[in-house]
Scaffold this motif. Sequence first.
Motif, PDB file in Angstrom:
ATOM      1  N   GLY A   1     123.394  76.928  20.110  1.00  0.00           N
ATOM      2  CA  GLY A   1     122.146  77.074  20.893  1.00  0.00           C
ATOM      3  C   GLY A   1     122.471  75.866  21.318  1.00  0.00           C
ATOM      4  N   VAL A   2     121.873  74.816  20.425  1.00  0.00           N
ATOM      5  CA  VAL A   2     122.092  73.321  20.659  1.00  0.00           C
ATOM      6  C   VAL A   2     123.028  72.248  19.678  1.00  0.00           C
ATOM      7  N   ALA A   3     122.299  71.575  20.395  1.00  0.00           N
ATOM      8  CA  ALA A   3     123.695  70.441  20.239  1.00  0.00           C
ATOM      9  C   ALA A   3     123.247  69.598  18.891  1.00  0.00           C
ATOM     10  N   PRO A   4     124.697  69.079  18.296  1.00  0.00           N
ATOM     11  CA  PRO A   4     124.057  68.895  16.766  1.00  0.00           C
ATOM     12  C   PRO A   4     123.396  67.940  16.580  1.00  0.00           C
ATOM     13  N   MET A   5     123.128  66.776  17.588  1.00  0.00           N
ATOM     14  CA  MET A   5     121.973  66.098  17.513  1.00  0.00           C
ATOM     15  C   MET A   5     120.535  66.413  17.220  1.00  0.00           C
ATOM     16  N   GLU A   6     120.629  67.701  18.735  1.00  0.00           N
ATOM     17  CA  GLU A   6     119.369  67.722  18.557  1.00  0.00           C
ATOM     18  C   GLU A   6     118.906  68.582  17.708  1.00  0.00           C
ATOM     19  N   TYR A   7     119.475  69.847  16.620  1.00  0.00           N
ATOM     20  CA  TYR A   7     119.797  70.364  15.410  1.00  0.00           C
ATOM     21  C   TYR A   7     118.858  69.114  14.287  1.00  0.00           C
ATOM     22  N   LEU A   8     119.607  68.239  13.945  1.00  0.00           N
ATOM     23  CA  LEU A   8     119.178  67.374  13.073  1.00  0.00           C
ATOM     24  C   LEU A   8     117.775  66.813  13.494  1.00  0.00           C
ATOM     25  N   LEU A   9     117.764  66.460  14.933  1.00  0.00           N
ATOM     26  CA  LEU A   9     116.478  66.370  14.963  1.00  0.00           C
ATOM     27  C   LEU A   9     115.553  67.290  15.286  1.00  0.00           C
ATOM     28  N   ALA A  10     115.272  68.169  15.650  1.00  0.00           N
ATOM     29  CA  ALA A  10     114.202  69.399  14.800  1.00  0.00           C
ATOM     30  C   ALA A  10     114.302  69.228  13.407  1.00  0.00           C
ATOM     31  N   TRP A  11     114.841  68.789  12.709  1.00  0.00           N
ATOM     32  CA  TRP A  11     114.817  69.516  11.124  1.00  0.00           C
ATOM     33  C   TRP A  11     114.210  68.299  10.533  1.00  0.00           C
ATOM     34  N   ARG A  12     114.686  66.760  11.677  1.00  0.00           N
ATOM     35  CA  ARG A  12     113.956  65.738  10.729  1.00  0.00           C
ATOM     36  C   ARG A  12     112.362  65.379  11.448  1.00  0.00           C
ATOM     37  N   MET A  13     111.795  66.113  12.163  1.00  0.00           N
ATOM     38  CA  MET A  13     110.710  66.577  12.523  1.00  0.00           C
ATOM     39  C   MET A  13     109.733  67.602  12.442  1.00  0.00           C
ATOM     40  N   ALA A  14     110.261  68.936  11.689  1.00  0.00           N
ATOM     41  CA  ALA A  14     109.762  69.425  10.689  1.00  0.00           C
ATOM     42  C   ALA A  14     109.628  69.042   8.849  1.00  0.00           C
TER      43      ALA A  14
END
Length: 301
Positions: free
Chosen positions: A238-251
């Motif tokens: 439900g999100v783009a790959p780079m958006e997922y990567l950013l969310a995980w890095r921020m977590a």
Amino acid sequence: MVDPLAEVVTLLQPGARFSKAVVGAGSWRVSRSDAGQPFYCVLLEGACRLVVDGHEAIELRSGDFILVPAAYGVAMSSLTAPSEGAAETPPVALATGEFRVGDQDGPTDLRMLVGHCTFGSPDASLLVSLLPRLIHVRGEPRLATLVQLVKDEFHERRSAREVILTRLLEILLIEVLRSSAGTTASPGLVRGLADERVAMAIRRMHESPTRPWTIAQLAKEAALSRSAFFERFNRALGVAPMEYLLAWRMALAKNLLRRKEGNVAEVAQHVGYSSQSAFSVAFTRHVGLPPTRYMREQPDA
């Protein structure tokens, strides 16, 4: 091998905050609206219909487990619902501590546990964004065993019943979050990990969050073309790959800052930013305040 879902679940710290035993008979309908609270339902006996805001109605059967990590509107009814104009039938508290819906006399044909779970992490909203919006589990042997234990405890009324039920529900929550095969899940991490190609790219992101990933590199890890990978990842999560990567890095960054494991520059490097200023801009945009302020406002461990 890194387990992405285990990492998210560990950071979330799930627990069973509140549960209510409900029995029912006849025709009934109840609804409630909760400001983003995680909702779950374990159907122990019988069947009913569930509608969560933004989703199609789901028919629940005995042994089913539903988890909605951030519920806003939930409506439940008997399979034969009351007429459209009929008033709702709020649960009635019984002397046994249970609640009854529908007909108040005679034998029941429904038994379930409903309630709210908690995510102990202060970063729960960010982590929940990585999960499916709704998880419906049916036909999972391990979950069936856990549900049977809950059902037995529910019936027996032995000493320490509430403590045991709470622990069993916590295990159920974790088991549901990590279940993928046989799970009907809306787009999110669970569904992404059920796709072998997409799962490979997700694992690589979690194994090496500091690597300067590109779509081409992730597509190669998934053994797909760039366009096929991008479309498949979007459909599954439900999100783009780079958006997922950013969310995980921020977590990860929020967890490190909260625990004060290094200064901002060190945290930036740990989550894949060679520049502290670039990290600060990304963190501020994603979280809503600068990393220095975020770390300063965290209580000492």
